[in-house]
Design a protein around this motif. Structure first.
Motif, PDB file in Angstrom:
ATOM      1  N   HIS B 211       0.828  -1.197   0.000  1.00  0.00           N
ATOM      2  CA  HIS B 211       0.000   0.000   0.000  1.00  0.00           C
ATOM      3  C   HIS B 211       0.867   1.253   0.000  1.00  0.00           C
ATOM      4  CE1 HIS B 211      -3.385   2.579   0.806  1.00  0.00           C
ATOM      5  NE2 HIS B 211      -2.787   3.054   1.875  1.00  0.00           N
ATOM      6  N   TYR B 212       1.884   1.279   0.922  1.00  0.00           N
ATOM      7  CA  TYR B 212       2.768   2.438   0.993  1.00  0.00           C
ATOM      8  C   TYR B 212       3.564   2.590  -0.288  1.00  0.00           C
ATOM      9  CZ  TYR B 212       1.710   2.935   5.921  1.00  0.00           C
ATOM     10  OH  TYR B 212       1.069   3.130   7.092  1.00  0.00           O
ATOM     11  N   PHE B 213       4.028   1.451  -0.798  1.00  0.00           N
ATOM     12  CA  PHE B 213       4.824   1.458  -2.027  1.00  0.00           C
ATOM     13  C   PHE B 213       4.010   2.076  -3.155  1.00  0.00           C
ATOM     14  CE2 PHE B 213       6.768  -0.460  -5.766  1.00  0.00           C
ATOM     15  CZ  PHE B 213       8.108  -0.284  -5.481  1.00  0.00           C
ATOM     16  N   GLU B 214       2.765   1.626  -3.236  1.00  0.00           N
ATOM     17  CA  GLU B 214       1.865   2.115  -4.280  1.00  0.00           C
ATOM     18  C   GLU B 214       1.650   3.625  -4.121  1.00  0.00           C
ATOM     19  OE1 GLU B 214       0.149   1.514  -7.656  1.00  0.00           O
ATOM     20  OE2 GLU B 214       1.113  -0.095  -6.511  1.00  0.00           O
ATOM     21  N   GLN B 215       1.426   4.039  -2.859  1.00  0.00           N
ATOM     22  CA  GLN B 215       1.196   5.461  -2.593  1.00  0.00           C
ATOM     23  C   GLN B 215       2.403   6.296  -2.951  1.00  0.00           C
ATOM     24  OE1 GLN B 215      -0.154   6.070   1.411  1.00  0.00           O
ATOM     25  NE2 GLN B 215      -2.168   6.505   0.599  1.00  0.00           N
ATOM     26  N   GLN B 216       3.579   5.757  -2.600  1.00  0.00           N
ATOM     27  CA  GLN B 216       4.830   6.454  -2.866  1.00  0.00           C
ATOM     28  C   GLN B 216       5.006   6.644  -4.372  1.00  0.00           C
ATOM     29  OE1 GLN B 216       6.625   7.569  -0.552  1.00  0.00           O
ATOM     30  NE2 GLN B 216       8.539   8.168  -1.544  1.00  0.00           N
ATOM     31  N   LYS B 217       4.765   5.562  -5.105  1.00  0.00           N
ATOM     32  CA  LYS B 217       4.893   5.609  -6.557  1.00  0.00           C
ATOM     33  C   LYS B 217       3.923   6.638  -7.125  1.00  0.00           C
ATOM     34  CE  LYS B 217       4.166   1.473  -8.029  1.00  0.00           C
ATOM     35  NZ  LYS B 217       4.164   0.113  -8.600  1.00  0.00           N
ATOM     36  N   LEU B 218       2.676   6.555  -6.650  1.00  0.00           N
ATOM     37  CA  LEU B 218       1.654   7.485  -7.120  1.00  0.00           C
ATOM     38  C   LEU B 218       2.065   8.915  -6.822  1.00  0.00           C
ATOM     39  CD1 LEU B 218      -1.820   5.957  -6.291  1.00  0.00           C
ATOM     40  CD2 LEU B 218      -0.914   6.618  -8.502  1.00  0.00           C
ATOM     41  N   PHE B 219       2.617   9.096  -5.601  1.00  0.00           N
ATOM     42  CA  PHE B 219       2.988  10.442  -5.184  1.00  0.00           C
ATOM     43  C   PHE B 219       4.047  11.030  -6.104  1.00  0.00           C
ATOM     44  CE2 PHE B 219       5.853  13.253  -2.891  1.00  0.00           C
ATOM     45  CZ  PHE B 219       4.963  14.260  -2.564  1.00  0.00           C
ATOM     46  N   ILE B 220       5.109  10.252  -6.359  1.00  0.00           N
ATOM     47  CA  ILE B 220       6.191  10.753  -7.216  1.00  0.00           C
ATOM     48  C   ILE B 220       5.649  11.055  -8.609  1.00  0.00           C
ATOM     49  CG2 ILE B 220       8.399  10.188  -8.273  1.00  0.00           C
ATOM     50  CD1 ILE B 220       8.973   8.463  -5.800  1.00  0.00           C
ATOM     51  N   GLY B 221       4.863  10.109  -9.122  1.00  0.00           N
ATOM     52  CA  GLY B 221       4.284  10.285 -10.455  1.00  0.00           C
ATOM     53  C   GLY B 221       3.385  11.510 -10.503  1.00  0.00           C
ATOM     54  N   ASN B 222       2.496  11.623  -9.499  1.00  0.00           N
ATOM     55  CA  ASN B 222       1.560  12.745  -9.481  1.00  0.00           C
ATOM     56  C   ASN B 222       2.273  14.079  -9.318  1.00  0.00           C
ATOM     57  OD1 ASN B 222      -0.610  11.160  -9.853  1.00  0.00           O
ATOM     58  ND2 ASN B 222      -1.194  11.044  -7.696  1.00  0.00           N
ATOM     59  N   ALA B 223       3.269  14.090  -8.391  1.00  0.00           N
ATOM     60  CA  ALA B 223       3.984  15.346  -8.149  1.00  0.00           C
ATOM     61  C   ALA B 223       4.631  15.821  -9.442  1.00  0.00           C
ATOM     62  CB  ALA B 223       5.042  15.142  -7.067  1.00  0.00           C
ATOM     63  N   SER B 224       5.273  14.886 -10.164  1.00  0.00           N
ATOM     64  CA  SER B 224       5.927  15.269 -11.408  1.00  0.00           C
ATOM     65  C   SER B 224       4.906  15.722 -12.442  1.00  0.00           C
ATOM     66  CB  SER B 224       6.749  14.106 -11.955  1.00  0.00           C
ATOM     67  OG  SER B 224       7.824  13.844 -11.107  1.00  0.00           O
ATOM     68  N   HIS B 225       3.771  15.020 -12.490  1.00  0.00           N
ATOM     69  CA  HIS B 225       2.748  15.408 -13.454  1.00  0.00           C
ATOM     70  C   HIS B 225       2.145  16.763 -13.126  1.00  0.00           C
ATOM     71  CE1 HIS B 225       2.224  11.089 -14.887  1.00  0.00           C
ATOM     72  NE2 HIS B 225       2.687  11.804 -15.872  1.00  0.00           N
ATOM     73  N   GLU B 226       1.905  16.983 -11.830  1.00  0.00           N
ATOM     74  CA  GLU B 226       1.307  18.249 -11.420  1.00  0.00           C
ATOM     75  C   GLU B 226       2.220  19.418 -11.751  1.00  0.00           C
ATOM     76  OE1 GLU B 226      -1.706  18.960 -10.436  1.00  0.00           O
ATOM     77  OE2 GLU B 226      -2.232  16.851 -10.647  1.00  0.00           O
ATOM     78  N   LEU B 227       3.535  19.145 -11.762  1.00  0.00           N
ATOM     79  CA  LEU B 227       4.479  20.220 -12.062  1.00  0.00           C
ATOM     80  C   LEU B 227       4.418  20.629 -13.529  1.00  0.00           C
ATOM     81  CD1 LEU B 227       7.710  19.239 -10.117  1.00  0.00           C
ATOM     82  CD2 LEU B 227       6.359  21.305  -9.845  1.00  0.00           C
ATOM     83  N   GLN B 228       3.982  19.727 -14.373  1.00  0.00           N
ATOM     84  CA  GLN B 228       4.033  19.984 -15.814  1.00  0.00           C
ATOM     85  C   GLN B 228       3.212  21.209 -16.211  1.00  0.00           C
ATOM     86  OE1 GLN B 228       6.427  18.270 -16.750  1.00  0.00           O
ATOM     87  NE2 GLN B 228       5.847  16.341 -17.701  1.00  0.00           N
ATOM     88  N   THR B 229       2.011  21.369 -15.651  1.00  0.00           N
ATOM     89  CA  THR B 229       1.164  22.489 -16.063  1.00  0.00           C
ATOM     90  C   THR B 229       1.774  23.837 -15.675  1.00  0.00           C
ATOM     91  OG1 THR B 229      -0.769  21.075 -16.000  1.00  0.00           O
ATOM     92  CG2 THR B 229      -1.165  23.431 -15.973  1.00  0.00           C
TER      93      THR B 229
END
Lengths: 227, 424
Positions: B211-229
């Motif tokens: 669960h944590y691993f998944e969240q961590q992955k999601l977090f890194i992915g989301n943070a990078s994606h959110e930065l794009q805009t």
């Protein structure tokens, strides 16, 4: 030419709108899925810029909807997600192009032009400025109908400028677009200078009416040759 | 040390003092028993002799074939007072018939006849050799020990492995477990409460970690994606300013510098996204990729880009080398290795690229060895500030993804990076 921008970020929406208006397009915008759906149902556009991550729905569903209405609107997806899967899904659903954020305005406008040109039925896919014609398909350049032999990178540089007439392009930006990720960690752009110099020489020798002008110490711009 | 070996060793060591103590007790009780018997016989014999002596009957002939012997010696009253009236002891006696000295059990007693004369009677009977008995007992105890150990080994290994099967199944499962990847479910079948609890605990721990691993992955992915805009907004606004407003050269220079920092940020973010995608295993599709072609294309570009540094390059690769991998990853891997060789080179240095037997070696001139344990870490910079510090991290991440060994060494003033493709 009418363009619809579907993008939830207000600042990005506004600057794209402004940029495209200054290029002579009629621009409308929608901030979310519902507003976009309304506009698409009521009007038709030449090109729709579609952000697929919207607060109230997936832009891909909007794309499906557009296609199911059998409208001829062209769609360019703009997405923060630069994954092959999204790209493939988007193009499979009938999008004309896929542009990953962040992008340069010049890039976006070049893509819009390319999509509109294709839809206009021009089979040869040529970009013309002054007496210079550049054929994207066969990668040939002609000046006054006579072919000019260019090296691969010289062609890429000319293409880049031809797609962005009037835009000031600095060396780093040019290098990044033409050489791609390879120029990451480069601190000396003399190789760009050398290539541009060669290209300019070839254009001049062929009697082209446009040239690549240096802007101050760092950039270039495609401009008419001063007579 | 395996648990089973440990159990057997502990049992062996634990039994050792028990067996030793047992052998000592056994020996003494044996000796006691034998002496007891001998003493009884000696007592009877002494009584017989005394009775006969007192009654004036003839005494048995000394050493009458029974190996028993006796002697009667008159003693005075003082001797009587100073010695116990009866005493048993062991003694070595000489047996004339056998002409040898043998251990004997001896009874000494004092008696008095009707006249009040005191006599000392000494009766002896040959007995066993203590040392023989001791040796015998020791041998047998040792044999017993070995037999017990062997039996125990057999029984315990049967019982142990039969009962511990759920534990070994769980351990085997853990060996195959890779966080974030598709794993088979935690084994759960067992009738033993402890094992059921252990499996249950393992399952909930793994679920939590996943669960944590998944969240961590999601977090890194989301943070990078959110930065794009926001990055896109910044970029397009700067571009608009440059293209549409009258700016002085100084202002324009500042703008371009901002844009160049921005594009570094964009590249950094893109690389982080790529890294997180590799680590999430989001590059499943593989095709036949020609590594030689990638090397040639990249070398051409880098020789071009770094032409002013007069770096001499030597490429020794086969005309074609096909590997079945994802083409984006292969290009990223080779591109970053070559880029690294050019970026971290010296003026007028060398780049040597060799591809033999599926092993790609990229060597470049350098001044001193790098810290081999850290160069593949993210954001480990040395020298060039322009570098993102993620190039080699990407390389190592891709190699890990495909299980391709990646090595660094420094020899003859050259850094050597080696990737083995055919181990895949």
């Amino acid at each position: 030419m009418k363009i619809l921008i579907v993008e939830d970020d207000a600042s990005l929406r506004e600057i794209i709108e402004r940029g495209l208006r200054s290029e002579g397009y009629v621009v409308e915008s929608a901030a979310n899925f519902a507003a976009a759906d309304d506009k698409i149902a009521g009007y038709s556009y030449d090109c729709i810029l579609l952000d697929i991550m919207l607060p109230d729905g997936n832009g891909l569903r909007l794309l499906e909807h557009i296609k199911s209405l059998k409208k001829s609107d062209h769609v360019i997806i703009i997405s923060a997600r630069d994954s092959l899967d999204d790209k493939v899904t988007g193009l499979d659903l009938g999008a004309d192009d896929y542009l990953a954020k962040p992008f340069y305005m010049a890039e976006l406008s070049a893509r819009i032009k390319s999509v509109l040109r294709r839809s206009a039925g021009s089979v040869d896919n040529k970009i013309v400025k002054g007496n210079v014609a550049l054929d994207l398909g066969s990668r040939r350049v002609e000046v006054d109908g006579k072919e000019v032999a260019l090296l691969k990178k010289e062609f890429d540089i000319l293409l880049y400028f031809m797609q962005r007439p009037g835009h000031i392009v600095d060396k780093a930006m040019l290098a990044e677009s033409v050489w791609g990720d390879h120029i990451d960690a480069v601190d000396n752009f003399d190789f760009v200078y050398a290539q541009v110099k060669n290209l300019r020489k070839r254009l001049d020798a062929a009697g082209a009416s446009v040239t690549i002008k240096a802007v101050y110490g760092f950039g270039y711009k495609l401009a008419e040759v001063d007579k | 040390m395996k648990l089973f070996h440990r159990v057997i060793l502990m049992l062996a060591l634990g039994l050792l003092p028990v067996m030793a103590l047992w052998s000592v007790l056994f020996y003494y009780s044996m000796v006691n028993e034998i002496n007891d018997e001998a003493d009884d016989v000696l007592g009877d014999y002494a009584e017989l002799i005394m009775r006969r002596a007192l009654a004036g009957k003839p005494l048995p002939a000394p050493n009458s074939g029974s190996n028993n012997s006796y002697s009667i010696v008159p003693v005075d009253e003082e001797y009587v007072n100073n010695n116990p009236s009866i005493i048993f002891y062991d003694e070595m006696t000489y047996i004339p018939e056998k002409e040898e000295t043998e251990p004997a059990r001896v009874l000494k007693t004092i008696f008095c006849n009707a006249q009040g004369d005191y006599f000392e009677l000494q009766v002896a009977t040959p007995t066993f050799e203590r040392i023989d008995l001791l040796r015998n007992v020791a041998y047998h105890i040792l044999a017993l020990y070995v037999v017990i150990m062997l039996t125990m080994f057999l029984v315990i290994s049967l019982v142990y492995y039969f009962n511990m099967r759920p534990l070994y199944r769980l351990l085997e499962w853990f060996d195959g477990y890779r966080p974030g990847e598709k794993n088979s479910t935690v084994p759960s079948e067992s009738s033993v409460l402890e094992f059921r609890k252990l499996n249950e605990a393992a399952r909930s721990a793994v679920d939590r970690a996943e669960h944590y691993f998944e969240q961590q992955k999601l977090f890194i992915g989301n943070a990078s994606h959110e930065l794009q805009t926001p990055l896109a907004v910044l970029g397009t606004r700067l571009e608009w300013l440059v293209d549409n407003t009258e700016l002085t050269e100084q202002q324009l220079t500042e703008m371009m510098k901002m844009r160049s920092s921005l594009s570094r940020l964009v590249r950094l973010n893109k690389t982080l996204l790529l890294l997180s995608k590799i680590e999430n295993g989001q590059f499943p599709d593989a095709t036949d990729v020609d590594i030689s072609a990638i090397v040639r294309d990249n070398m051409e570009i880098y020789e071009d880009i770094y032409s002013e540094r007069s770096i001499e390059s030597k490429v020794d690769i086969p005309s074609q080398y096909i590997v079945h991998v994802n083409d984006v990853l292969a290009t990223t891997l080779v591109g970053n290795l070559l880029k690294n060789a050019f970026v971290h080179n010296v003026e007028g240095g060398h780049v040597n690229v060799i591809l033999v037997d599926g092993t790609l070696t990229v060597a470049n001139s350098g001044t001193e060895p790098l810290d081999a344990s850290r160069i593949f870490e993210r954001f480990y910079h040395k020298g060039s500030a322009e570098s993102t510090g993620l190039g080699l991290a990407l390389v190592s991440s891709i190699c890990r993804y495909y299980n391709m060994p990646l090595e660094y060494s420094f020899a003859d003033g050259m850094h050597h990076f080696t990737v083995c493709f055919n181990n895949k």
